[in-house]
Design a protein around this motif. Structure first.
Motif, PDB file in Angstrom:
ATOM      1  N   THR A 186       0.918  -1.042  -0.075  1.00  0.00           N
ATOM      2  CA  THR A 186       0.188   0.032   0.020  1.00  0.00           C
ATOM      3  C   THR A 186       0.870   1.080  -0.133  1.00  0.00           C
ATOM      4  N   ASN A 187       1.897   1.197   0.709  1.00  0.00           N
ATOM      5  CA  ASN A 187       2.677   2.355   0.833  1.00  0.00           C
ATOM      6  C   ASN A 187       3.818   2.608   0.047  1.00  0.00           C
ATOM      7  N   ALA A 188       3.911   1.713  -0.893  1.00  0.00           N
ATOM      8  CA  ALA A 188       4.929   1.575  -2.085  1.00  0.00           C
ATOM      9  C   ALA A 188       4.893   2.975  -2.763  1.00  0.00           C
ATOM     10  N   ALA A 189       6.187   3.374  -3.081  1.00  0.00           N
ATOM     11  CA  ALA A 189       6.431   4.754  -3.544  1.00  0.00           C
ATOM     12  C   ALA A 189       6.040   4.509  -5.379  1.00  0.00           C
ATOM     13  N   CYS A 190       6.499   3.412  -5.800  1.00  0.00           N
ATOM     14  CA  CYS A 190       6.184   3.144  -6.921  1.00  0.00           C
ATOM     15  C   CYS A 190       4.833   2.863  -7.354  1.00  0.00           C
ATOM     16  N   LYS A 191       4.221   2.763  -8.794  1.00  0.00           N
ATOM     17  CA  LYS A 191       3.163   2.168  -9.120  1.00  0.00           C
ATOM     18  C   LYS A 191       3.100   0.691  -8.698  1.00  0.00           C
ATOM     19  N   VAL A 192       1.709   0.223  -8.319  1.00  0.00           N
ATOM     20  CA  VAL A 192       1.797  -1.111  -7.973  1.00  0.00           C
ATOM     21  C   VAL A 192       0.465  -1.663  -8.672  1.00  0.00           C
ATOM     22  N   SER A 193       0.620  -3.127  -9.331  1.00  0.00           N
ATOM     23  CA  SER A 193      -0.578  -3.470  -9.968  1.00  0.00           C
ATOM     24  C   SER A 193      -0.519  -5.155  -9.330  1.00  0.00           C
ATOM     25  N   VAL A 194      -1.797  -5.628  -8.809  1.00  0.00           N
ATOM     26  CA  VAL A 194      -1.549  -7.214  -8.409  1.00  0.00           C
ATOM     27  C   VAL A 194      -2.768  -7.722  -9.280  1.00  0.00           C
ATOM     28  N   ALA A 195      -2.401  -8.940  -9.707  1.00  0.00           N
ATOM     29  CA  ALA A 195      -3.270  -9.542 -10.488  1.00  0.00           C
ATOM     30  C   ALA A 195      -3.532 -11.056  -9.874  1.00  0.00           C
ATOM     31  N   LYS A 196      -4.704 -11.524 -10.000  1.00  0.00           N
ATOM     32  CA  LYS A 196      -4.707 -13.021  -9.495  1.00  0.00           C
ATOM     33  C   LYS A 196      -4.709 -13.875 -10.749  1.00  0.00           C
ATOM     34  N   GLY A 197      -3.902 -14.943 -10.644  1.00  0.00           N
ATOM     35  CA  GLY A 197      -3.666 -15.728 -11.619  1.00  0.00           C
ATOM     36  C   GLY A 197      -2.582 -16.764 -11.232  1.00  0.00           C
ATOM     37  N   ASN A 198      -2.372 -17.548 -12.266  1.00  0.00           N
ATOM     38  CA  ASN A 198      -1.302 -18.528 -12.427  1.00  0.00           C
ATOM     39  C   ASN A 198       0.076 -17.789 -12.999  1.00  0.00           C
ATOM     40  N   PHE A 199       1.101 -18.218 -12.686  1.00  0.00           N
ATOM     41  CA  PHE A 199       2.199 -17.522 -13.531  1.00  0.00           C
ATOM     42  C   PHE A 199       2.315 -18.081 -14.922  1.00  0.00           C
ATOM     43  N   ARG A 200       1.536 -19.369 -15.307  1.00  0.00           N
ATOM     44  CA  ARG A 200       1.826 -19.860 -16.413  1.00  0.00           C
ATOM     45  C   ARG A 200       0.701 -19.121 -17.479  1.00  0.00           C
TER      46      ARG A 200
END
Length: 310
Positions: free
Chosen positions: A67-81
């Protein structure tokens, strides 16, 4: 319980991965966010950090900690495949660095209800993504004796696989095997007493094998690593942390394959394949230091492999 996970080989991974403070980085196994948070601390406000995980609890924990990261952050639900598709959805053609931490998190191991642990009684589950249909309960109660023997042999490298599979089949004739404690008891009875007194916990290899089968952990690695390299910018790095010989072998051979130039037969007078190396391997595999082993015994089998896009 809070999602806890001790990040393994943290400093070595950060030093290898972060080559541009303004770059785009992908953590393909976000987990509790340990590596991701540390990566974010090295990035500028112009950078972008993308976290991927198939476990909703891990995804939420990682998102909260970033939450407090200075950079832009995106999270995605999924398998790395599905790395390529996930990056396409974010309109990201290439990235600066990609990391994989292939270990099971402490949270997953320690929460009995997840069914990963041979030390805590819980339902037979072992799904990293609770939405998937295949569970440890199905593997243990529905697979044939031959299938169980092959899985425990190939994925667990367990010398007593045939005996364990036979005991599982015998036990489930009476009633379904529903809990991790029931399975542990069956495994212990299948392994001779002298063998139980040596080496790791007698159920460790079988539980590892079933977990790998449930989550198709090995089947997706080679293609995922190749996709990751394809999405790297020139000079970008891929970092892979493995925890047992089977996945490390896949990481090693895949990176070696991608680092090859000509693949023509040796007796060809000239190269006709026109194959070019995609990566160069950076250094030797890194293992945990004695201090890290003292702080986190679960890191003892970890290895970090690094390659750079050419």
């Amino acid at each position: 319980m809070e999602f806890e996970h001790s990040s393994v080989l943290l400093e070595a991974t950060l030093d290898a991965l972060v080559t541009d403070r303004d770059g785009i980085y992908v953590d393909c196994t976000l987990g509790g966010g340990g590596h991701a948070v540390a990566v974010a601390e090295r990035l500028s406000p112009d950078a972008w950090l993308i976290g991927i995980d198939q476990d909703p609890a891990a995804l939420q924990a990682g998102k909260t900690r970033l939450t407090n990261a200075a950079c832009k952050v995106s999270v995605a639900k999924g398998n790395f495949r599905d790395l390529g598709d996930l990056l396409d959805e974010l309109d990201v053609p290439t990235v600066t660095g990609i990391m994989f931490d292939l270990g099971v998190s402490s949270h997953q191991l320690d929460i009995a209800e997840r069914g990963f642990s041979y030390m805590r009684d819980g339902p037979l589950d072992m799904r990293m993504n609770p939405d998937e249909s295949l569970s440890a309960h199905i593997v243990v109660n529905k697979y044939s004796e031959q299938q169980l023997t092959e899985i425990i042999t190939n994925y667990g490298e367990e010398r007593w696989a045939k005996r364990i599979a036979t005991r599982i089949i015998e036990a489930r004739l009476t009633k379904p095997i529903n809990t991790t404690a029931e399975l542990v008891d069956i495994i212990k009875k299948a392994i001779p007493a002298a063998a139980r007194r040596e080496g790791p916990h007698p159920a460790k290899r079988t539980f590892q094998a079933i977990r790998i089968e449930v989550n198709n952990e090995l089947g997706i690695l080679r293609d995922a690593f190749k996709t990751a390299v394809d999405r790297l910018k020139p000079g970008g790095r891929i970092c892979i942390i493995t925890f047992h010989s089977l996945e490390d072998r896949i990481a090693k051979h895949t990176l070696q394959e991608l680092a090859k130039g000509c693949i023509c037969p040796h007796d060809f007078p000239i190269c006709v394949c026109q194959n070019k190396p995609k990566v160069k391997i950076i250094g030797k595999p890194v293992a945990p230091s004695p201090d890290e082993l003292g702080d986190n015994p679960r890191s003892r089998s970890a290895k970090l492999r690094v390659a750079e896009k050419v």
